[in-house]
Design a protein around this motif. Structure first.
Motif, mmCIF file in Angstrom:
data_model
loop_
_atom_site.group_PDB
_atom_site.id
_atom_site.type_symbol
_atom_site.label_atom_id
_atom_site.label_comp_id
_atom_site.label_asym_id
_atom_site.label_seq_id
_atom_site.Cartn_x
_atom_site.Cartn_y
_atom_site.Cartn_z
ATOM 1 N N ASP A 90 0.815 -1.219 0.000
ATOM 2 C CA ASP A 90 0.000 0.000 0.000
ATOM 3 C C ASP A 90 0.849 1.271 0.000
ATOM 4 O OD1 ASP A 90 -2.358 -1.299 -0.085
ATOM 5 O OD2 ASP A 90 -2.642 -1.360 2.092
ATOM 6 N N GLN A 91 2.158 1.125 0.219
ATOM 7 C CA GLN A 91 2.995 2.308 0.398
ATOM 8 C C GLN A 91 4.050 2.501 -0.685
ATOM 9 O OE1 GLN A 91 4.197 2.465 4.470
ATOM 10 N NE2 GLN A 91 5.549 4.196 4.098
ATOM 11 N N LEU A 92 4.859 1.494 -0.897
ATOM 12 C CA LEU A 92 5.977 1.611 -1.867
ATOM 13 C C LEU A 92 6.386 0.224 -2.323
ATOM 14 C CD1 LEU A 92 8.388 3.291 -3.178
ATOM 15 C CD2 LEU A 92 9.701 2.596 -1.167
ATOM 16 N N THR A 93 6.561 0.043 -3.644
ATOM 17 C CA THR A 93 6.967 -1.274 -4.134
ATOM 18 C C THR A 93 8.416 -1.290 -4.630
ATOM 19 O OG1 THR A 93 5.891 -0.669 -6.205
ATOM 20 C CG2 THR A 93 4.669 -2.120 -4.708
ATOM 21 N N LEU A 94 8.824 -0.224 -5.305
ATOM 22 C CA LEU A 94 10.189 -0.230 -5.857
ATOM 23 C C LEU A 94 10.795 1.160 -5.769
ATOM 24 C CD1 LEU A 94 12.463 -1.587 -7.717
ATOM 25 C CD2 LEU A 94 11.163 -0.673 -9.650
ATOM 26 N N ALA A 95 12.032 1.215 -5.277
ATOM 27 C CA ALA A 95 12.794 2.464 -5.406
ATOM 28 C C ALA A 95 13.748 2.249 -6.580
ATOM 29 C CB ALA A 95 13.570 2.758 -4.126
ATOM 30 N N THR A 100 16.592 5.343 -2.974
ATOM 31 C CA THR A 100 16.586 4.320 -1.934
ATOM 32 C C THR A 100 15.319 4.445 -1.100
ATOM 33 O OG1 THR A 100 17.925 3.263 -0.204
ATOM 34 C CG2 THR A 100 17.855 5.676 -0.175
ATOM 35 N N SER A 101 15.155 3.539 -0.135
ATOM 36 C CA SER A 101 14.008 3.639 0.783
ATOM 37 C C SER A 101 14.471 3.167 2.150
ATOM 38 C CB SER A 101 12.845 2.765 0.311
ATOM 39 O OG SER A 101 13.094 1.419 0.626
ATOM 40 N N GLU A 102 13.741 3.590 3.183
ATOM 41 C CA GLU A 102 14.145 3.222 4.531
ATOM 42 C C GLU A 102 14.086 1.705 4.725
ATOM 43 O OE1 GLU A 102 12.297 5.484 7.613
ATOM 44 O OE2 GLU A 102 13.734 4.775 9.112
ATOM 45 N N THR A 103 13.178 1.044 4.013
ATOM 46 C CA THR A 103 13.054 -0.423 4.144
ATOM 47 C C THR A 103 14.358 -1.096 3.711
ATOM 48 O OG1 THR A 103 10.788 -0.050 3.419
ATOM 49 C CG2 THR A 103 11.491 -2.328 3.628
ATOM 50 N N SER A 104 14.888 -0.678 2.557
ATOM 51 C CA SER A 104 16.139 -1.285 2.068
ATOM 52 C C SER A 104 17.297 -0.941 2.997
ATOM 53 C CB SER A 104 16.453 -0.792 0.655
ATOM 54 O OG SER A 104 15.470 -1.260 -0.229
ATOM 55 N N ILE A 105 17.303 0.300 3.488
ATOM 56 C CA ILE A 105 18.382 0.726 4.393
ATOM 57 C C ILE A 105 18.362 -0.142 5.661
ATOM 58 C CG2 ILE A 105 19.234 2.635 5.844
ATOM 59 C CD1 ILE A 105 18.027 4.521 3.646
ATOM 60 N N GLU A 106 17.154 -0.298 6.214
ATOM 61 C CA GLU A 106 17.031 -1.103 7.443
ATOM 62 C C GLU A 106 17.461 -2.545 7.198
ATOM 63 O OE1 GLU A 106 13.670 -1.510 10.284
ATOM 64 O OE2 GLU A 106 13.032 0.331 9.303
ATOM 65 N N LEU A 107 17.133 -3.065 6.016
ATOM 66 C CA LEU A 107 17.535 -4.439 5.711
ATOM 67 C C LEU A 107 19.058 -4.543 5.647
ATOM 68 C CD1 LEU A 107 17.124 -7.368 4.883
ATOM 69 C CD2 LEU A 107 16.773 -6.597 2.522
ATOM 70 N N GLY A 108 19.699 -3.597 4.947
ATOM 71 C CA GLY A 108 21.167 -3.602 4.852
ATOM 72 C C GLY A 108 21.791 -3.537 6.235
ATOM 73 N N ALA A 325 12.684 -6.135 0.011
ATOM 74 C CA ALA A 325 13.374 -5.722 1.233
ATOM 75 C C ALA A 325 12.476 -5.927 2.444
ATOM 76 C CB ALA A 325 13.795 -4.258 1.120
ATOM 77 N N ARG A 326 11.186 -5.606 2.296
ATOM 78 C CA ARG A 326 10.253 -5.796 3.422
ATOM 79 C C ARG A 326 10.152 -7.281 3.769
ATOM 80 N NH1 ARG A 326 9.524 -3.069 7.272
ATOM 81 N NH2 ARG A 326 8.985 -1.227 6.053
ATOM 82 N N ALA A 327 10.069 -8.123 2.726
ATOM 83 C CA ALA A 327 9.975 -9.570 2.979
ATOM 84 C C ALA A 327 11.216 -10.049 3.746
ATOM 85 C CB ALA A 327 9.838 -10.329 1.666
ATOM 86 N N ALA A 328 12.387 -9.604 3.304
ATOM 87 C CA ALA A 328 13.634 -10.056 3.942
ATOM 88 C C ALA A 328 13.746 -9.533 5.369
ATOM 89 C CB ALA A 328 14.828 -9.603 3.108
ATOM 90 N N LEU A 329 13.456 -8.249 5.519
ATOM 91 C CA LEU A 329 13.566 -7.634 6.852
ATOM 92 C C LEU A 329 12.618 -8.317 7.839
ATOM 93 C CD1 LEU A 329 14.891 -5.344 8.431
ATOM 94 C CD2 LEU A 329 13.104 -3.809 7.609
ATOM 95 N N THR A 330 11.384 -8.525 7.408
ATOM 96 C CA THR A 330 10.397 -9.140 8.307
ATOM 97 C C THR A 330 10.790 -10.593 8.600
ATOM 98 O OG1 THR A 330 8.761 -7.727 7.253
ATOM 99 C CG2 THR A 330 7.914 -9.481 8.646
ATOM 100 N N THR A 331 11.285 -11.290 7.601
ATOM 101 C CA THR A 331 11.717 -12.684 7.823
ATOM 102 C C THR A 331 12.819 -12.723 8.875
ATOM 103 O OG1 THR A 331 11.133 -13.300 5.571
ATOM 104 C CG2 THR A 331 12.716 -14.723 6.681
#
Ligand SMILES: Cc1ncc(COP(=O)(O)O)c(C=O)c1O
Length: 445
Positions: A90-95, A100-108, A325-331
């Motif tokens: 509902d928010q963002l699918t691809l940067a 970049t996006s905070e989701t990818s940053i948090e995952l890294g 990134a969300r899938a990986a971070l949440t996993t």
């Protein structure tokens, strides 16, 4: 001793005979459009729904998935992951590139912290093969060398580069010359010459000696590329990787460790190097990283490597895909919160005791191997020819599927069970009963 000599009907014929008309029609439609490869065809079932450890086919028949291609550590459609992905959608699918996006940053940041160095660099890719390919490029650029050492009988992906370092004959045949400088040595695990009667220590020593010879005569090796724990529960002796590390340090060579199949807790620790007490230069992860929902893999890189700034290594279109990134971070969060790597270790010990009991009742089993919740029954028995061991593994696999348990597809005369880390003790126990009965069925062939 079972004979296992009667020839089995083809897997295709078996699929046709054991499935309903509805399932058959789907499998036939799949066959009509899919590229039919050695390891992906013919399909044995279609999947309409999946939840937890369970797969359901188009007729509603449920199978406990002890395969998942090592991608289902947290099971299918984990509710926390499903909710997180809905919110992300509902928010963002691809940067796209350059954003970049905070989701990818948090995952890294999370991957670097878990790997043990908060300053580590992280590159994200859609597939494990892409991550390995990029990791090989990292090693080449950082050392300004091009040669690699890897193992025969290894697998690192199906890109041109990873096929070159992979050591399987079937994976490379008909594809012509491989990437220059991809040197191979025998692996530290049993790989088809069991008649020599070597034990695991002998194999590992032999492998290390071969590697030492290659270093002495080639010298300028960019990287050793290897799986820390090989798929099919091949665990090298405790001393092995420390000795390889010492050799690499002596020759200025990097260690690129592929943990795509056996990492992230499957074999009892988040990163397999922890078990052997050495530091790799690059680790690649994938498969389970996406929580059996999104295709995402990555490489985690020692920040001290001298990477040329002007290179474009590791960049791919979906590097910063926010859904992945969300899938990986949440996993990773699910795995950490529920201490799933520890669970894999403790439940793996219970499973091992049970499988040893099963093996003691079946002379067809040469050995049981295990690491956490990855467990293998190896049928490469002195009284079986290689073909007989392979036929027995195939017969056991089919009997398991018919009994409601899906093992990893047979490999080199063995079957492996790659159990989701969320499997309940009850489901584990029921599955092992099915496995026990399946060996008895295979013995009647
Ligand atoms: C050890 C290992 N490395 C790399 C890969 C390639 O991963 P992917 O299929 O996501 O490209 C695999 C896939 O089976 C694997 O087992």
């Amino acid at each position: 001793m079972p004979s296992a000599t009667k020839s089995l009907m083809s897997r295709n014929q078996w699929s046709i005979e054991t499935n309903t008309a509805g399932e058959r029609s789907l499998l036939e439609r799949d066959m009509a459009f899919s590229i039919q490869g050695n390891s992906n065809a013919p399909c044995v079932m279609s999947v309409r729904r999946a939840e937890g450890i369970w797969l359901e086919d188009s007729d509603g028949r449920r199978v406990a998935d002890l395969y998942g291609n090592n991608a289902h550590h947290i099971g299918y459609r984990h509710p926390v992951l499903v909710a997180a992905l809905h919110r992300q959608l509902d928010q963002l699918t691809l940067a796209p590139r350059g954003l970049t996006s905070e989701t990818s940053i948090e995952l890294g940041e999370t991957l670097a912290r878990m790997w043990g160095d908060p300053n580590a660099k992280v590159g994200l890719t859609p597939s494990g093969g892409d991550a390995n390919d990029a990791a090989i490029c990292v090693a080449k650029a950082a050392t300004n060398r091009y040669k690699t050492i890897s193992f025969y009988d290894s697998f690192h992906g199906r890109n041109a580069g990873t096929l070159s370092v992979g050591g399987g004959y079937n994976d490379r045949r008909m594809l012509g010359p491989v990437m220059p400088g991809t040197l191979k040595v025998p692996p530290p695990w049993r790989h088809g010459d069991e008649h020599l009667g070597l034990d695991e220590e002998d194999y590992a020593r032999h492998s290390l000696n071969a590697m030492r010879t290659v270093f002495e005569y080639e010298r300028d090796i960019a990287a050793v590329v290897a799986e820390t724990i090989r798929n099919y529960a091949h665990v090298p002796p405790d001393w092995f990787w420390g000795e390889v590390r010492a050799l690499c340090d002596e020759y200025g060579t990097l260690m690129v460790m592929d943990e795509i199949a056996t990492g992230l807790g499957k074999t009892g620790q988040l990163f397999n190097h922890e078990r052997f007490g050495f530091r790799p230069d690059v680790t690649t992860v994938g498969k389970a990283l996406g929580g059996a929902a999104m295709p995402v893999a990555g490489m985690i890189i020692n920040p001290d490597l001298d990477l040329p700034q002007e290179s474009d290594i590791g960049y791919v279109t979906h590097e910063k895909n926010a859904m992945s990134a969300r899938a990986a971070l949440t996993t990773l969060q699910i795995m950490e919160t529920a201490a799933l790597a520890d669970r894999s270790k403790s439940l793996g010990q219970i499973a091992r005791v049970r499988l040893d009991e099963v093996a003691s009742r079946h002379a067809s089993v040469r050995e049981v191997r295990s690491a956490g919740l990855m467990l293998t029954l190896d049928f490469r028995n002195p009284s079986f020819t290689r073909g007989q061991a392979e036929a027995f593994a195939e017969a056991s696999f089919r009997a398991c599927v018919e009994g409601g348990v899906l093992p990893v597809f047979p490999h080199a005369g063995s079957i492996t069970f790659s159990m989701p880390l969320v499997i309940s003790e009850e489901d584990l126990s029921d599955s092992i009963e099915v496995i026990d009965k399946s060996l008895a069925v295979a013995e009647t062939h």
